[in-house]
Design an enzyme around this catalytic site. Structure first.
Site, PDB file in Angstrom:
ATOM      1  N   LYS A  25       0.926  -1.259  -0.051  1.00  0.00           N
ATOM      2  CA  LYS A  25      -0.039  -0.076  -0.163  1.00  0.00           C
ATOM      3  C   LYS A  25       0.897   1.101  -0.128  1.00  0.00           C
ATOM      4  O   LYS A  25       0.521   2.038  -0.871  1.00  0.00           O
ATOM      5  CB  LYS A  25      -1.050  -0.069   1.223  1.00  0.00           C
ATOM      6  CG  LYS A  25      -1.879   0.965   1.606  1.00  0.00           C
ATOM      7  CD  LYS A  25      -3.021   0.435   2.166  1.00  0.00           C
ATOM      8  CE  LYS A  25      -2.643   0.827   3.822  1.00  0.00           C
ATOM      9  NZ  LYS A  25      -2.419   2.175   4.130  1.00  0.00           N
ATOM     10  N   GLY A  98      -4.804   8.218   5.636  1.00  0.00           N
ATOM     11  CA  GLY A  98      -3.658   9.163   5.875  1.00  0.00           C
ATOM     12  C   GLY A  98      -2.767   9.504   4.790  1.00  0.00           C
ATOM     13  O   GLY A  98      -2.569  10.676   4.679  1.00  0.00           O
ATOM     14  N   SER A 169       7.467  10.066  11.313  1.00  0.00           N
ATOM     15  CA  SER A 169       6.315   9.888  10.532  1.00  0.00           C
ATOM     16  C   SER A 169       6.700   9.719   9.250  1.00  0.00           C
ATOM     17  O   SER A 169       6.945  10.785   8.639  1.00  0.00           O
ATOM     18  CB  SER A 169       5.118  10.936  10.684  1.00  0.00           C
ATOM     19  OG  SER A 169       4.273  10.889   9.510  1.00  0.00           O
ATOM     20  N   ASP A 317       2.619  -0.238  12.075  1.00  0.00           N
ATOM     21  CA  ASP A 317       1.482  -1.108  11.368  1.00  0.00           C
ATOM     22  C   ASP A 317       1.424  -2.377  12.044  1.00  0.00           C
ATOM     23  O   ASP A 317       0.456  -2.829  11.630  1.00  0.00           O
ATOM     24  CB  ASP A 317       1.443  -0.943   9.813  1.00  0.00           C
ATOM     25  CG  ASP A 317       1.261   0.614   9.587  1.00  0.00           C
ATOM     26  OD1 ASP A 317       0.855   1.300  10.396  1.00  0.00           O
ATOM     27  OD2 ASP A 317       1.388   0.796   8.339  1.00  0.00           O
ATOM     28  N   ARG A 347      -6.071   2.719  18.094  1.00  0.00           N
ATOM     29  CA  ARG A 347      -5.920   1.314  18.120  1.00  0.00           C
ATOM     30  C   ARG A 347      -5.504   0.792  19.516  1.00  0.00           C
ATOM     31  O   ARG A 347      -5.622  -0.373  19.882  1.00  0.00           O
ATOM     32  CB  ARG A 347      -4.760   1.282  17.362  1.00  0.00           C
ATOM     33  CG  ARG A 347      -5.220   1.302  15.884  1.00  0.00           C
ATOM     34  CD  ARG A 347      -3.870   0.714  14.606  1.00  0.00           C
ATOM     35  NE  ARG A 347      -4.713   0.907  13.435  1.00  0.00           N
ATOM     36  CZ  ARG A 347      -4.011   0.657  12.224  1.00  0.00           C
ATOM     37  NH1 ARG A 347      -2.670   0.705  12.453  1.00  0.00           N
ATOM     38  NH2 ARG A 347      -4.814   0.741  11.329  1.00  0.00           N
ATOM     39  N   ARG A 403      -6.783  -2.702  10.105  1.00  0.00           N
ATOM     40  CA  ARG A 403      -5.784  -3.699  10.778  1.00  0.00           C
ATOM     41  C   ARG A 403      -6.349  -4.370  12.116  1.00  0.00           C
ATOM     42  O   ARG A 403      -5.899  -5.342  12.544  1.00  0.00           O
ATOM     43  CB  ARG A 403      -4.455  -2.743  11.021  1.00  0.00           C
ATOM     44  CG  ARG A 403      -3.718  -2.502   9.714  1.00  0.00           C
ATOM     45  CD  ARG A 403      -2.436  -2.122   9.749  1.00  0.00           C
ATOM     46  NE  ARG A 403      -1.798  -1.387   8.610  1.00  0.00           N
ATOM     47  CZ  ARG A 403      -1.601  -1.583   7.625  1.00  0.00           C
ATOM     48  NH1 ARG A 403      -1.736  -2.990   7.194  1.00  0.00           N
ATOM     49  NH2 ARG A 403      -1.346  -0.714   6.693  1.00  0.00           N
TER      50      ARG A 403
END
Ligand code: S3P
Length: 443
Positions: A25, A98, A169, A317, A347, A403
């Site tokens: 991705k 995002g 990030s 992730d 999460r 996820r």
């Protein structure tokens, strides 16, 4: 919270088989954006099939990029050249993605028109100041509502900056580098920790000069990109679910082929080895600077594992999947992962509520979680000294987060009775065929 279609997961003794996962991705987003900025026609195969990358393609079409999807699965994109995207007539919808919103913001900042970027409810809750601040320092103006989407971007001629990011990030780094390609002078991003470097590798593959030294990356402005023919490797973050399933269920063996092995993504391999699994990785090739190959994971024993704050950026992730390692009697404890609270869902909260719903102990920390752990249950004995109970089975709500849905499904395989995963259709964001593959691997 979610009322969307649920999946039922039956207990499984083990998972076995060979699998190819969908195209990566993160890499697909970057190849599409770079192709749009390049001169000429690029061709990309094995492009990620999920909804997130469809959002990037839809936005690029609105910006005047001709994209053809061929029956062979290949895609061609006709680039317009650096700084030549067309002014969109309607708002650009990043959906749940995002990466689409933050990376596109970097491109739009440099274009002399006004554009509006919108997203779904989840994306509209995620922090955008981290991209707005550096892009505004480069010379554009961005309106947001208390740092959240929708974003209205007043593009302008940009100048290079040195951006010292306070959060690790890759999306922020990439937004600034993509803006920097259009700017006067050079642009440097200094990261607090190494994050995935697909943008650096993609830009180099499209012919741009990019230098990376330690955690400092620099691009010169006003560079042209040249169209390319590329294939996207399988997504390591999707492979992670099968790797964890094999590690958590003794007697399993999973072989994953043609999967991306970029070292900024593969920290899970070491985690599984520490947990007690046998993991074999073989690099079979490399395209556009992205290594790929085969991973074999064999479940052996279950142990307790701690993830420390320094490991988090390389596993960001994979942490939902890693939590599922506790399902068969292990224990997983994570610290330094407050960033999980601003992903597609919170999460940490989603994970703890979901695991409790599946019948295994789970506790929140401000910056992490603990799943599993000592109990007086009668489950199998772990390799560690304390007795731990495997999960009983129950119901977990993925809260619309792809996820989380996959992590709960993998954990539920170790249940003593069947489990329900609510919001299971969110897997369409990154892995539309996830449940079909799961059925095959447990058979
Ligand atoms: C991504 C970077 C990471 C990751 C996300 C994809 C990317 O986000 O969690 O799924 O493609 O650059 P952050 O940059 O917010 O850490």
């Amino acid at each position: 919270m979610s009322t969307v279609p649920a999946a039922t997961i039956a207990p499984a003794r083990h998972v076995r088989g060979r699998v190819r996962v969908p195209g990566d991705k993160s890499i697909s987003h970057r190849y599409a954006l770079a192709a749009a900025l390049a001169d000429g026609q690029s061709r990309v195969t094995n492009f990620a099939p999920g909804a997130d990358c469809r959002s990037t393609l839809a936005c690029l079409r609105q910006l005047g990029i001709e994209i053809d999807e061929h029956a062979s699965g290949a895609m061609t994109l006709l680039g317009r050249g650096m700084g030549r995207l067309g002014s969109p007539a309607e708002p650009l919808d990043a959906g749940n993605s995002g990466t689409t919103m933050r990376l596109l913001a970097g491109l739009l900042a440099a274009h002399g028109f006004v554009s509006r970027l919108v997203g779904d409810a989840s994306l509209s809750r995620r922090p955008m100041r981290r991209v707005i601040a550096p892009l505004e320092r480069m010379g554009c103006r961005i309106e947001a509502t208390e740092g959240h989407a929708p974003l209205t971007i007043y593009g302008a001629p940009l100048h290079g900056i040195i951006h010292r990011a306070d959060v690790p990030s890759a999306q922020v780094k990439s937004a600034v580098l993509l803006a920097g390609l259009h700017a006067d002078g050079s642009t440097t991003v200094v990261e607090p920790a190494q994050t995935r470097d697909h943008t650096e590798r993609a830009l180099a593959a499209f012919g741009a000069g990019v230098t990376a030294e330690g955690m400092t990356v620099t691009v010169a402005g006003k560079q042209a990109l040249a169209a390319q023919r590329l294939s996207v490797p399988g997504d390591f973050s999707s492979a992670a679910f099968w790797m964890v399933a094999a590690a958590a269920l003794p007697g399993s063996r999973i072989e994953i082929e043609e999967v991306g092995l970029n070292p900024t993504r593969t920290a899970l391999v070491g985690v599984l080895q520490r947990f007690g699994a046998r993991v074999h990785v073989e690099i079979t090739g490399s395209e556009a600077g992205e290594p790929r190959g085969t991973i074999v994971v064999e479940g052996d024993r279950t142990d307790a594992i701690e993830i420390s704050p320094e490991e988090v950026p390389g596993l960001i992730d994979e942490l939902p999947a890693i939590a599922a390692l506790a399902s068969h009697g292990g224990e997983v404890s994570v610290r330094g992962a407050a960033e999980l609270r601003v992903k597609e869902s919170d999460r940490i909260a989603t994970l703890v509520a979901g695991f409790r719903g599946l019948g295994i102990s789970a506790d929140e920390r401000p910056d992490g979680f603990v799943v599993g752990g000592p109990s007086t249950g009668t489950g199998p004995r772990s390799a560690g000294s304390s007795r731990r109970a495997p999960l009983s089975g129950g119901a977990a709500d993925a809260c619309g987060d792809h996820r989380m849905a996959m992590a709960f499904a993998i954990a539920a395989l170790a249940g003593r009775s069947p489990s329900r995963i609510l919001g299971a259709d969110s897997v369409a964001i990154s892995y539309p065929s996830f449940f079909e593959t799961l059925d095959r691997l447990v058979a």
